[in-house]
Design a protein around this motif. Structure first.
Motif, PDB file in Angstrom:
ATOM      1  N   MET A   1     -10.407 -32.789  21.041  1.00 12.54           N
ATOM      2  CA  MET A   1     -11.251 -33.049  22.192  1.00 12.54           C
ATOM      3  C   MET A   1     -12.551 -33.679  21.699  1.00 12.54           C
ATOM      4  O   MET A   1     -13.154 -33.203  20.763  1.00 12.54           O
ATOM      5  CB  MET A   1     -11.528 -31.741  22.934  1.00 12.54           C
ATOM      6  CG  MET A   1     -12.434 -31.917  24.134  1.00 12.54           C
ATOM      7  SD  MET A   1     -12.739 -30.406  25.054  1.00 12.54           S
ATOM      8  CE  MET A   1     -11.339 -30.394  26.128  1.00 12.54           C
ATOM      9  N   ASN A   2     -12.980 -34.732  22.354  1.00  9.37           N
ATOM     10  CA  ASN A   2     -14.239 -35.350  21.966  1.00  9.37           C
ATOM     11  C   ASN A   2     -15.348 -34.937  22.928  1.00  9.37           C
ATOM     12  O   ASN A   2     -15.118 -34.230  23.910  1.00  9.37           O
ATOM     13  CB  ASN A   2     -14.110 -36.872  21.870  1.00  9.37           C
ATOM     14  CG  ASN A   2     -13.772 -37.514  23.202  1.00  9.37           C
ATOM     15  OD1 ASN A   2     -14.152 -37.023  24.261  1.00  9.37           O
ATOM     16  ND2 ASN A   2     -13.066 -38.617  23.169  1.00  9.37           N
ATOM     17  N   LEU A   3     -16.559 -35.367  22.640  1.00  7.42           N
ATOM     18  CA  LEU A   3     -17.719 -34.968  23.437  1.00  7.42           C
ATOM     19  C   LEU A   3     -17.576 -35.390  24.893  1.00  7.42           C
ATOM     20  O   LEU A   3     -17.909 -34.624  25.798  1.00  7.42           O
ATOM     21  CB  LEU A   3     -18.999 -35.549  22.825  1.00  7.42           C
ATOM     22  CG  LEU A   3     -20.305 -35.166  23.519  1.00  7.42           C
ATOM     23  CD1 LEU A   3     -20.487 -33.661  23.572  1.00  7.42           C
ATOM     24  CD2 LEU A   3     -21.477 -35.838  22.818  1.00  7.42           C
ATOM     25  N   HIS A   4     -17.069 -36.596  25.131  1.00  9.94           N
ATOM     26  CA  HIS A   4     -16.915 -37.066  26.513  1.00  9.94           C
ATOM     27  C   HIS A   4     -15.964 -36.156  27.294  1.00  9.94           C
ATOM     28  O   HIS A   4     -16.246 -35.791  28.441  1.00  9.94           O
ATOM     29  CB  HIS A   4     -16.424 -38.513  26.530  1.00  9.94           C
ATOM     30  CG  HIS A   4     -16.372 -39.096  27.901  1.00  9.94           C
ATOM     31  ND1 HIS A   4     -17.504 -39.497  28.570  1.00  9.94           N
ATOM     32  CD2 HIS A   4     -15.330 -39.305  28.741  1.00  9.94           C
ATOM     33  CE1 HIS A   4     -17.157 -39.947  29.775  1.00  9.94           C
ATOM     34  NE2 HIS A   4     -15.842 -39.837  29.894  1.00  9.94           N
ATOM     35  N   ASP A   5     -14.852 -35.766  26.667  1.00 15.31           N
ATOM     36  CA  ASP A   5     -13.913 -34.848  27.325  1.00 15.31           C
ATOM     37  C   ASP A   5     -14.567 -33.500  27.597  1.00 15.31           C
ATOM     38  O   ASP A   5     -14.369 -32.896  28.650  1.00 15.31           O
ATOM     39  CB  ASP A   5     -12.660 -34.641  26.466  1.00 15.31           C
ATOM     40  CG  ASP A   5     -11.818 -35.899  26.352  1.00 15.31           C
ATOM     41  OD1 ASP A   5     -11.924 -36.778  27.237  1.00 15.31           O
ATOM     42  OD2 ASP A   5     -11.065 -36.010  25.367  1.00 15.31           O
ATOM     43  N   TRP A   6     -15.336 -33.013  26.620  1.00 10.26           N
ATOM     44  CA  TRP A   6     -16.042 -31.736  26.785  1.00 10.26           C
ATOM     45  C   TRP A   6     -16.986 -31.810  27.979  1.00 10.26           C
ATOM     46  O   TRP A   6     -17.034 -30.894  28.802  1.00 10.26           O
ATOM     47  CB  TRP A   6     -16.797 -31.371  25.511  1.00 10.26           C
ATOM     48  CG  TRP A   6     -17.820 -30.281  25.718  1.00 10.26           C
ATOM     49  CD1 TRP A   6     -19.165 -30.409  25.696  1.00 10.26           C
ATOM     50  CD2 TRP A   6     -17.552 -28.906  26.016  1.00 10.26           C
ATOM     51  NE1 TRP A   6     -19.767 -29.206  25.951  1.00 10.26           N
ATOM     52  CE2 TRP A   6     -18.795 -28.262  26.148  1.00 10.26           C
ATOM     53  CE3 TRP A   6     -16.395 -28.161  26.174  1.00 10.26           C
ATOM     54  CZ2 TRP A   6     -18.920 -26.902  26.436  1.00 10.26           C
ATOM     55  CZ3 TRP A   6     -16.511 -26.801  26.461  1.00 10.26           C
ATOM     56  CH2 TRP A   6     -17.759 -26.187  26.585  1.00 10.26           C
ATOM     57  N   ILE A   7     -17.748 -32.881  28.085  1.00 12.63           N
ATOM     58  CA  ILE A   7     -18.695 -33.042  29.189  1.00 12.63           C
ATOM     59  C   ILE A   7     -17.955 -33.057  30.519  1.00 12.63           C
ATOM     60  O   ILE A   7     -18.369 -32.389  31.474  1.00 12.63           O
ATOM     61  CB  ILE A   7     -19.547 -34.314  28.994  1.00 12.63           C
ATOM     62  CG1 ILE A   7     -20.497 -34.124  27.807  1.00 12.63           C
ATOM     63  CG2 ILE A   7     -20.318 -34.660  30.253  1.00 12.63           C
ATOM     64  CD1 ILE A   7     -21.181 -35.385  27.342  1.00 12.63           C
ATOM     65  N   ASP A   8     -16.856 -33.789  30.597  1.00  9.96           N
ATOM     66  CA  ASP A   8     -16.069 -33.825  31.835  1.00  9.96           C
ATOM     67  C   ASP A   8     -15.579 -32.435  32.224  1.00  9.96           C
ATOM     68  O   ASP A   8     -15.685 -32.022  33.380  1.00  9.96           O
ATOM     69  CB  ASP A   8     -14.870 -34.772  31.691  1.00  9.96           C
ATOM     70  CG  ASP A   8     -15.270 -36.232  31.718  1.00  9.96           C
ATOM     71  OD1 ASP A   8     -16.408 -36.550  32.131  1.00  9.96           O
ATOM     72  OD2 ASP A   8     -14.428 -37.071  31.311  1.00  9.96           O
TER      73      ASP A   8
END
Length: 107
Positions: free
Chosen positions: A1-8
């Protein structure tokens, strides 16, 4: 999981409709960490979000707020690790075993 996925995913959990510029937050957090102190990074990002939310800021306004915070961090005259000689290092007593239920705060 990358940061963008985490934020979503986090926005979903927190029921937020938000567009987050993770690059902007990462850069601002790094600058605050490098120029102020380690814990200033996440606190700065939090306060930026709080300020943006309280103003219902659009992306351009968020960038302006971030720029103001960045300017403060870059001009910070007490770099990370700086110890103010006027600060008094007194130990904070450990009262974790004390039940404060019903205690009133003095004004």
């Amino acid at each position: 999981m990358n940061l963008h996925d985490w934020i979503d995913e986090l926005c979903d959990v927190l029921d937020l409709e938000a567009e987050v510029d993770e690059g902007l937050l990462n850069d601002l957090s790094r600058i605050a960490t490098d120029n102020v102190e380690r814990s200033a990074g996440p606190v700065t990002a939090y306060l930026l979000g709080f300020a943006a939310g309280s103003r219902e800021a659009n992306p351009e306004s968020v960038e302006k707020l971030a720029s103001m915070a960045q300017g403060l961090a870059e001009g910070w005259d007490r770099p990370a690790g700086f110890r103010d000689p006027l600060d008094v290092d007194q130990p904070v007593p450990d009262d974790s075993g004390v039940d404060h239920t019903g205690d009133a705060l003095d004004d």
